[in-house]
Structures are given as C-alpha cells and as structure tokens.
Design a protein around this motif. Structure first.
Motif, mmCIF file in Angstrom:
data_model
loop_
_atom_site.group_PDB
_atom_site.id
_atom_site.type_symbol
_atom_site.label_atom_id
_atom_site.label_comp_id
_atom_site.label_asym_id
_atom_site.label_seq_id
_atom_site.Cartn_x
_atom_site.Cartn_y
_atom_site.Cartn_z
ATOM 1 N N THR A 112 53.590 36.450 45.130
ATOM 2 C CA THR A 112 53.780 36.348 44.007
ATOM 3 C C THR A 112 54.267 37.642 42.708
ATOM 4 O OG1 THR A 112 51.413 35.159 42.872
ATOM 5 C CG2 THR A 112 52.876 33.653 43.918
ATOM 6 N N PRO A 113 54.924 37.484 41.458
ATOM 7 C CA PRO A 113 54.864 38.236 40.362
ATOM 8 C C PRO A 113 53.954 38.466 39.633
ATOM 9 C CG PRO A 113 57.915 36.405 41.179
ATOM 10 C CD PRO A 113 56.577 35.687 42.187
ATOM 11 N N GLU A 114 53.607 36.681 39.541
ATOM 12 C CA GLU A 114 52.516 37.135 38.264
ATOM 13 C C GLU A 114 51.160 38.102 39.192
ATOM 14 O OE1 GLU A 114 52.139 32.917 40.425
ATOM 15 O OE2 GLU A 114 53.865 34.107 39.139
ATOM 16 N N LEU A 115 51.073 38.122 40.351
ATOM 17 C CA LEU A 115 50.034 39.340 40.291
ATOM 18 C C LEU A 115 50.343 40.080 40.388
ATOM 19 C CD1 LEU A 115 48.384 37.436 43.812
ATOM 20 C CD2 LEU A 115 47.550 37.309 41.019
ATOM 21 N N GLN A 116 51.666 40.509 41.005
ATOM 22 C CA GLN A 116 52.333 42.122 40.891
ATOM 23 C C GLN A 116 51.956 42.664 39.769
ATOM 24 O OE1 GLN A 116 54.946 42.832 43.860
ATOM 25 N NE2 GLN A 116 53.934 41.419 45.509
ATOM 26 N N ARG A 117 52.577 42.015 38.467
ATOM 27 C CA ARG A 117 53.164 42.790 37.265
ATOM 28 C C ARG A 117 51.548 43.668 37.027
ATOM 29 N NH1 ARG A 117 53.838 37.645 34.017
ATOM 30 N NH2 ARG A 117 51.682 37.795 33.151
ATOM 31 N N PRO A 118 52.626 45.170 36.525
ATOM 32 C CA PRO A 118 50.789 45.951 36.067
ATOM 33 C C PRO A 118 49.730 46.265 35.442
ATOM 34 C CG PRO A 118 53.465 47.032 36.434
ATOM 35 C CD PRO A 118 53.448 45.366 36.516
ATOM 36 N N GLY A 119 48.403 45.560 35.683
ATOM 37 C CA GLY A 119 47.398 45.984 34.337
ATOM 38 C C GLY A 119 46.614 44.585 34.820
ATOM 39 N N ARG A 120 47.838 44.001 35.133
ATOM 40 C CA ARG A 120 46.741 42.238 35.767
ATOM 41 C C ARG A 120 45.574 42.370 36.956
ATOM 42 N NH1 ARG A 120 49.198 37.316 34.914
ATOM 43 N NH2 ARG A 120 48.621 36.238 33.046
ATOM 44 N N ARG A 121 44.859 42.486 36.387
ATOM 45 C CA ARG A 121 43.372 42.298 37.304
ATOM 46 C C ARG A 121 42.420 41.373 37.336
ATOM 47 N NH1 ARG A 121 44.817 46.459 38.996
ATOM 48 N NH2 ARG A 121 45.563 48.440 38.435
ATOM 49 N N LYS A 122 42.493 40.488 36.606
ATOM 50 C CA LYS A 122 42.206 38.712 36.626
ATOM 51 C C LYS A 122 43.145 37.657 36.491
ATOM 52 C CE LYS A 122 37.240 40.324 36.811
ATOM 53 N NZ LYS A 122 36.344 40.305 37.768
ATOM 54 N N LEU A 123 42.796 36.510 36.951
ATOM 55 C CA LEU A 123 43.835 35.248 37.073
ATOM 56 C C LEU A 123 43.120 33.797 37.795
ATOM 57 C CD1 LEU A 123 47.218 36.186 38.703
ATOM 58 C CD2 LEU A 123 46.844 35.579 35.687
ATOM 59 N N PRO A 124 43.162 33.320 36.704
ATOM 60 C CA PRO A 124 42.396 32.590 36.806
ATOM 61 C C PRO A 124 42.202 32.030 37.978
ATOM 62 C CG PRO A 124 43.543 31.636 35.114
ATOM 63 C CD PRO A 124 44.220 33.277 35.451
ATOM 64 N N MET A 125 42.117 30.896 38.778
ATOM 65 C CA MET A 125 42.263 30.461 40.587
ATOM 66 C C MET A 125 41.560 29.367 40.493
ATOM 67 S SD MET A 125 42.031 31.127 44.155
ATOM 68 C CE MET A 125 41.051 32.799 44.421
ATOM 69 N N THR A 126 41.939 28.145 40.692
ATOM 70 C CA THR A 126 41.406 27.226 40.556
ATOM 71 C C THR A 126 42.016 26.556 42.480
ATOM 72 O OG1 THR A 126 41.826 26.365 38.588
ATOM 73 C CG2 THR A 126 41.087 24.645 39.778
ATOM 74 N N VAL A 127 40.404 26.609 43.023
ATOM 75 C CA VAL A 127 40.031 25.525 44.181
ATOM 76 C C VAL A 127 39.419 23.963 44.306
ATOM 77 C CG1 VAL A 127 38.730 25.852 46.610
ATOM 78 C CG2 VAL A 127 39.578 28.193 45.275
ATOM 79 N N SER A 128 40.220 23.597 45.563
ATOM 80 C CA SER A 128 39.887 22.178 45.075
ATOM 81 C C SER A 128 39.393 21.880 46.841
ATOM 82 C CB SER A 128 40.743 20.900 44.141
ATOM 83 O OG SER A 128 40.788 21.054 43.935
ATOM 84 N N ALA A 129 38.559 20.961 46.782
ATOM 85 C CA ALA A 129 38.248 20.009 48.043
ATOM 86 C C ALA A 129 37.058 19.688 48.015
ATOM 87 C CB ALA A 129 37.650 21.568 48.934
ATOM 88 N N GLY A 130 37.643 17.942 49.189
ATOM 89 C CA GLY A 130 36.704 16.676 48.584
ATOM 90 C C GLY A 130 36.881 16.189 46.916
ATOM 91 N N GLY A 131 35.731 16.389 46.469
ATOM 92 C CA GLY A 131 35.779 15.888 45.003
ATOM 93 C C GLY A 131 35.285 17.089 44.506
ATOM 94 N N GLU A 132 35.275 18.170 44.767
ATOM 95 C CA GLU A 132 34.866 19.471 43.916
ATOM 96 C C GLU A 132 36.246 19.916 43.614
ATOM 97 O OE1 GLU A 132 31.557 19.801 42.603
ATOM 98 O OE2 GLU A 132 30.542 18.222 43.590
ATOM 99 N N THR A 133 35.942 20.694 41.963
ATOM 100 C CA THR A 133 36.729 21.589 41.969
ATOM 101 C C THR A 133 36.371 22.427 41.436
ATOM 102 O OG1 THR A 133 38.634 20.267 42.182
ATOM 103 C CG2 THR A 133 39.106 22.031 40.361
ATOM 104 N N ALA A 134 36.816 23.544 40.697
ATOM 105 C CA ALA A 134 35.901 24.754 40.091
ATOM 106 C C ALA A 134 37.097 25.734 39.982
ATOM 107 C CB ALA A 134 35.195 25.238 40.792
ATOM 108 N N THR A 135 37.377 26.627 38.714
ATOM 109 C CA THR A 135 37.912 27.092 38.642
ATOM 110 C C THR A 135 37.140 28.941 38.590
ATOM 111 O OG1 THR A 135 39.303 26.395 37.353
ATOM 112 C CG2 THR A 135 39.336 28.197 36.365
ATOM 113 N N PHE A 136 37.527 29.846 39.147
ATOM 114 C CA PHE A 136 37.249 30.855 38.945
ATOM 115 C C PHE A 136 37.801 32.152 38.313
ATOM 116 C CE2 PHE A 136 35.928 28.402 42.524
ATOM 117 C CZ PHE A 136 34.360 29.055 42.678
#
Length: 154
Positions: free
Chosen positions: A67-91
């Motif tokens: 994805t282009p948003e990952l490839q932009r220079p200087g970007r080192r952290k992005l929110p990633m949300t993971v969901s499974a079953g009834g659980e969701t967490a953002t990292f």
C-alpha cells in the motif's frame, strides 16, 4: 536475520494474487523462533505471519503490504487494528520499507496472553485493518494453539 526474513516475506507479494487461493498455514519452529505462516508452500508467497522468539511471551504479527501509505518516506508507525471472534485490538504498527522492493510491511508485537490471541485460537478468520484497507485471513488449519505454546515463557 529479521531484515532478511522481512525481505523474503515481502517478495511473496510479487508472486501475485493468482497464488492466493493456494495459501495454507504452516508451523515451523526451532530452538530460537517459531513461525505460523499463511502462504504458498515452496514459494515466497506469504500473506501473513505470526512468529515469536521462543519462550519470550510475545507474538509478532507481520503483514507484508504494497500500500502507498506504507511506502511514504518518514512513516515509521501506523495504527493496525486486528479483529478475531469478538475481540478487537489496535496497535502502533512498525512500518518497514524495503528499498529494493515495491512492497513494505507492518508488524506489531502482542503479549502471548492477550485476549486477541486467545480469540485467534477459536476463530475461523481474522481481519487486519491498516488505514482504510482491510484484509481477512482464514484460520482453518492454523495451529495457533501450538504456536502460542512455543511462545509462552516457560
């Protein structure tokens, strides 16, 4: 070792979507690390990987992304949300841009006793969302329980 592993996983995206239907889960472990990889056997095609340093109490979720948003220079952290079953967490996902490849990756570290990882053991799929892009991965035949056993502190 980790950077070369990232390059191998990133190359998996180059093989294209045609192989995506053939992806399967495989568990590989040594004395030092354990990997649960969703990919095509005997190829560089990897969709997602759960891995850990053995007996350290953490699991890393590694997702190669073009994805282009990952490839932009200087970007080192992005929110990633993971969901499974009834659980969701953002990292805060660590972005790794691979200069020799058109792909990037995002990786998060999750405590082995996280409710999200416990939910992965029972779920039939999980979802990863980065920015507005969402990818669903099946969990059929994924031996999450064995991986977590290898990752838990002894």
């Amino acid at each position: 070792m980790h950077r070369s592993l990232a390059a191998v996983f990133a190359l998996g995206l180059i093989t294209g979507q045609a192989l995506a239907q053939e992806r399967e889960w495989s568990l590989d472990a040594s004395d030092q690390e354990a990997y649960l990889i969703f990919g095509v056997a005997d190829s560089d095609d990897v969709g997602v990987s759960l891995w850990c340093p053995a007996k350290k109490g953490i699991v890393n979720l590694y997702v190669p992304r073009p994805t282009p948003e990952l490839q932009r220079p200087g970007r080192r952290k992005l929110p990633m949300t993971v969901s499974a079953g009834g659980e969701t967490a953002t990292f805060a996902g660590k972005v790794d841009i691979i200069a020799s490849s058109p792909t990037s990756s995002i990786e998060v570290e999750i405590p082995v006793d996280s409710p999200l990882l416990k939910a992965l053991e029972k779920a039939d799929r999980f979802t990863v969302t980065v920015n507005s892009e969402q990818v669903v991965f099946p969990l059929y035949d994924a031996d999450v329980t064995a991986l977590l056993g290898l990752c838990r502190k002894s």
